[in-house]
Motif scaffolding. Structure first.
Motif, PDB file in Angstrom:
ATOM      1  N   SER A  61       0.820  -1.083   0.010  1.00  0.00           N
ATOM      2  CA  SER A  61       0.029  -0.084   0.010  1.00  0.00           C
ATOM      3  C   SER A  61       0.894   1.120  -0.034  1.00  0.00           C
ATOM      4  CB  SER A  61      -0.816  -0.131   1.185  1.00  0.00           C
ATOM      5  OG  SER A  61      -0.238   0.075   2.452  1.00  0.00           O
TER       6      SER A  61
ATOM      7  N   ARG B 242      -5.934   7.293  -8.654  1.00  0.00           N
ATOM      8  CA  ARG B 242      -6.858   7.546  -7.813  1.00  0.00           C
ATOM      9  C   ARG B 242      -6.456   7.021  -6.333  1.00  0.00           C
ATOM     10  NH1 ARG B 242     -12.498   6.709  -9.939  1.00  0.00           N
ATOM     11  NH2 ARG B 242     -13.245   7.693  -7.885  1.00  0.00           N
TER      12      ARG B 242
ATOM     13  N   SER C 241      -8.162   5.910  -3.999  1.00  0.00           N
ATOM     14  CA  SER C 241      -9.029   4.639  -4.025  1.00  0.00           C
ATOM     15  C   SER C 241      -7.974   3.493  -4.335  1.00  0.00           C
ATOM     16  CB  SER C 241     -10.443   4.716  -4.759  1.00  0.00           C
ATOM     17  OG  SER C 241     -10.213   4.976  -6.152  1.00  0.00           O
TER      18      SER C 241
ATOM     19  N   LYS D  88      -4.803   2.945  -3.841  1.00  0.00           N
ATOM     20  CA  LYS D  88      -4.159   2.729  -2.518  1.00  0.00           C
ATOM     21  C   LYS D  88      -4.859   2.043  -1.282  1.00  0.00           C
ATOM     22  CE  LYS D  88      -1.283   4.901   1.140  1.00  0.00           C
ATOM     23  NZ  LYS D  88      -0.764   6.003   1.513  1.00  0.00           N
ATOM     24  N   ASN D  89      -6.032   2.867  -1.055  1.00  0.00           N
ATOM     25  CA  ASN D  89      -7.104   2.474   0.010  1.00  0.00           C
ATOM     26  C   ASN D  89      -7.477   1.129  -0.079  1.00  0.00           C
ATOM     27  OD1 ASN D  89      -6.753   4.965   1.270  1.00  0.00           O
ATOM     28  ND2 ASN D  89      -8.541   5.574   0.276  1.00  0.00           N
ATOM     29  N   ALA D  90      -7.773   0.426  -1.604  1.00  0.00           N
ATOM     30  CA  ALA D  90      -8.266  -0.867  -1.691  1.00  0.00           C
ATOM     31  C   ALA D  90      -6.971  -1.911  -1.485  1.00  0.00           C
ATOM     32  CB  ALA D  90      -8.648  -1.036  -3.153  1.00  0.00           C
TER      33      ALA D  90
ATOM     34  N   ARG E 151     -10.522  -6.766  -2.997  1.00  0.00           N
ATOM     35  CA  ARG E 151     -10.556  -5.533  -2.961  1.00  0.00           C
ATOM     36  C   ARG E 151     -10.207  -4.625  -3.921  1.00  0.00           C
ATOM     37  NH1 ARG E 151     -12.248  -7.758   0.533  1.00  0.00           N
ATOM     38  NH2 ARG E 151     -14.042  -7.528  -0.828  1.00  0.00           N
TER      39      ARG E 151
ATOM     40  N   ASP F 178     -13.177  -4.770  -6.414  1.00  0.00           N
ATOM     41  CA  ASP F 178     -14.416  -3.993  -6.094  1.00  0.00           C
ATOM     42  C   ASP F 178     -14.046  -2.399  -6.824  1.00  0.00           C
ATOM     43  OD1 ASP F 178     -15.182  -5.665  -4.407  1.00  0.00           O
ATOM     44  OD2 ASP F 178     -14.257  -4.870  -2.637  1.00  0.00           O
ATOM     45  N   LEU F 179     -13.120  -2.228  -7.404  1.00  0.00           N
ATOM     46  CA  LEU F 179     -12.978  -1.008  -8.078  1.00  0.00           C
ATOM     47  C   LEU F 179     -13.152  -0.934  -9.614  1.00  0.00           C
ATOM     48  CD1 LEU F 179      -9.099   0.147  -6.500  1.00  0.00           C
ATOM     49  CD2 LEU F 179     -11.717   0.898  -5.935  1.00  0.00           C
TER      50      LEU F 179
ATOM     51  N   TYR G 261     -14.033   2.423 -11.476  1.00  0.00           N
ATOM     52  CA  TYR G 261     -13.189   2.821 -12.550  1.00  0.00           C
ATOM     53  C   TYR G 261     -13.654   2.805 -13.859  1.00  0.00           C
ATOM     54  CZ  TYR G 261      -9.328   3.393  -9.250  1.00  0.00           C
ATOM     55  OH  TYR G 261      -8.307   3.797  -8.307  1.00  0.00           O
TER      56      TYR G 261
ATOM     57  N   GLU H  23     -15.977   5.919 -14.164  1.00  0.00           N
ATOM     58  CA  GLU H  23     -14.959   6.960 -14.365  1.00  0.00           C
ATOM     59  C   GLU H  23     -14.250   7.331 -15.866  1.00  0.00           C
ATOM     60  OE1 GLU H  23     -12.656  10.414 -13.156  1.00  0.00           O
ATOM     61  OE2 GLU H  23     -14.388   9.617 -12.449  1.00  0.00           O
TER      62      GLU H  23
END
Length: 360
Positions: A279, A288, A290, A292-294, A307, A310-311, A315, A318
């Motif tokens: 991470s 984005r 998100s 890194k957070n995922a 995880r 989930d993007l 994405y 976007e």
């Protein structure tokens, strides 16, 4: 004996269809069918009709795998039917970790997304680009062919009469005169895109083009969104294959064409290999937050692939939004720059004959 003409390798769509068929066989019957039979059934499906010329290569893939000497990914590489080094690497790693059944379907999803993303961008850009080319052609046609015929005799008779014409016609005449004095100019103008394409493919124009696209905010956003989409689709397949995370990042850097993102992925791979959490390594990527957070959430729960998956939906949404906005920007530029030029040429083509008749 006649020469048989047919496919010598797979197109991108053929590769997607091949892996999709293989994935279907791998999960059929709850995954009870052996991998050897799945490969055999898939290769047989691609040995007839339009793929008839590939039958010997398909048979060799089956025979090589059944021999037990090489893995399926290696047999694909040896067959040389169009699979890239990166695609082979994913399949090989999946085989080594006994995750081929899951990895193939993930690869199919990732390759389908890659194909759709490119198709969406090129499809939306086709209209504005064709319109722009047509406007340029019509403008050059008026300047190169029409004005010399309409105004040429009048100006030859009395060069001072040009000062009596509207300023727009006067400047357009100078442009027409320059074009006719330099007959290679239109050829250079229309051949420039082809020459630039050749220079881009061969390498010299690739870095300046990339630098320009990354400098312009509109193209930078869409490049980052596209590559981010590639990562969230391909990375889960690589993670599930059992590949070490730093090797996952190295493999992803091979798949990415953008220099900035490629270098960032290689730096992240080196940092992760030295013991830094994933991470923290990916925090330097121009993606984005998100992403890194995922990965951070995946590291804590032991489900990095899930995880990241989930993007996919946000994405994709976007990317589609940015494509629509980018195409709107291109349309605006075409209308703001080329349309006035076309209107000026039409005005000249309608008014210039009137002034020529009055002065002749």
């Amino acid at each position: 004996m006649g020469i048989e003409i047919g496919k010598t390798g797979f197109s991108f769509q053929d590769k997607v269809d091949f892996l999709r068929t293989l994935a279907s066989w791998l999960v059929s019957g709850g995954g009870s069918m052996s991998i050897a039979d799945c490969i055999k059934n898939t290769c047989e499906s691609f040995s007839f009709d339009e793929f008839k010329t590939l039958a010997p290569k398909m048979n060799k893939i089956v025979d090589d795998y059944r021999s037990g000497q090489i893995r399926f990914a290696e047999s694909l590489r040896n067959a040389n039917i169009g699979f890239t080094r990166q695609e082979i690497a994913v399949l090989l790693t999946a085989e080594e970790s006994n995750q081929l059944r899951d990895a193939v379907q993930s690869m199919v999803d990732a390759m389908k997304m890659q194909q759709e993303a490119k198709k969406q961008l090129t499809g939306n850009l086709r209209g504005p680009l064709i319109t722009g080319v047509m406007l340029i052609m019509m403008t050059l046609g008026v300047a190169y062919f029409m004005l010399p015929i309409v105004l040429g005799p009048t100006i030859e008779k009395d060069p001072t009469v040009l000062a009596k014409f509207p300023t727009m016609i006067e400047y357009f005449w100078y442009f027409s005169e320059w074009l006719n004095k330099n007959p290679m100019a239109p050829v250079i103008i229309f051949s420039f895109p082809f020459l630039y394409f050749i220079l881009y493919i061969s390498g010299p124009a690739k870095k300046p083009t990339e630098t320009c696209f990354m400098w312009w905010n509109a193209t930078r956003r869409i490049i980052i969104a596209y590559n981010g989409l590639l990562l969230v689709y391909f990375m889960p397949a690589l993670v599930r294959s059992g590949m070490p995370l730093y090797n996952v990042l190295k493999a992803l850097s091979d798949m990415v064409n953008n220099t900035e993102i490629k270098k960032s992925l290689m730096i992240a791979a080196q940092d992760n290999e030295s013991g830094i959490p994933l991470s923290e390594c990916v925090s330097k990527l121009p993606l984005r937050i998100s992403f890194k957070n995922a990965i951070s959430a995946g590291e804590k729960t032991g489900a990095v692939a899930e995880r990241i998956e989930d993007l996919k939906t946000p994405y994709t949404a976007e990317y589609e939004r940015l494509v629509i906005r980018f195409v709107g920007t291109i349309k605006f530029l075409v209308m703001a720059i080329l349309l006035p030029m076309f209107i000026m040429s039409m005005y000249t083509s309608l008014v210039a004959p009137i002034f020529a008749l009055l002065e002749f």
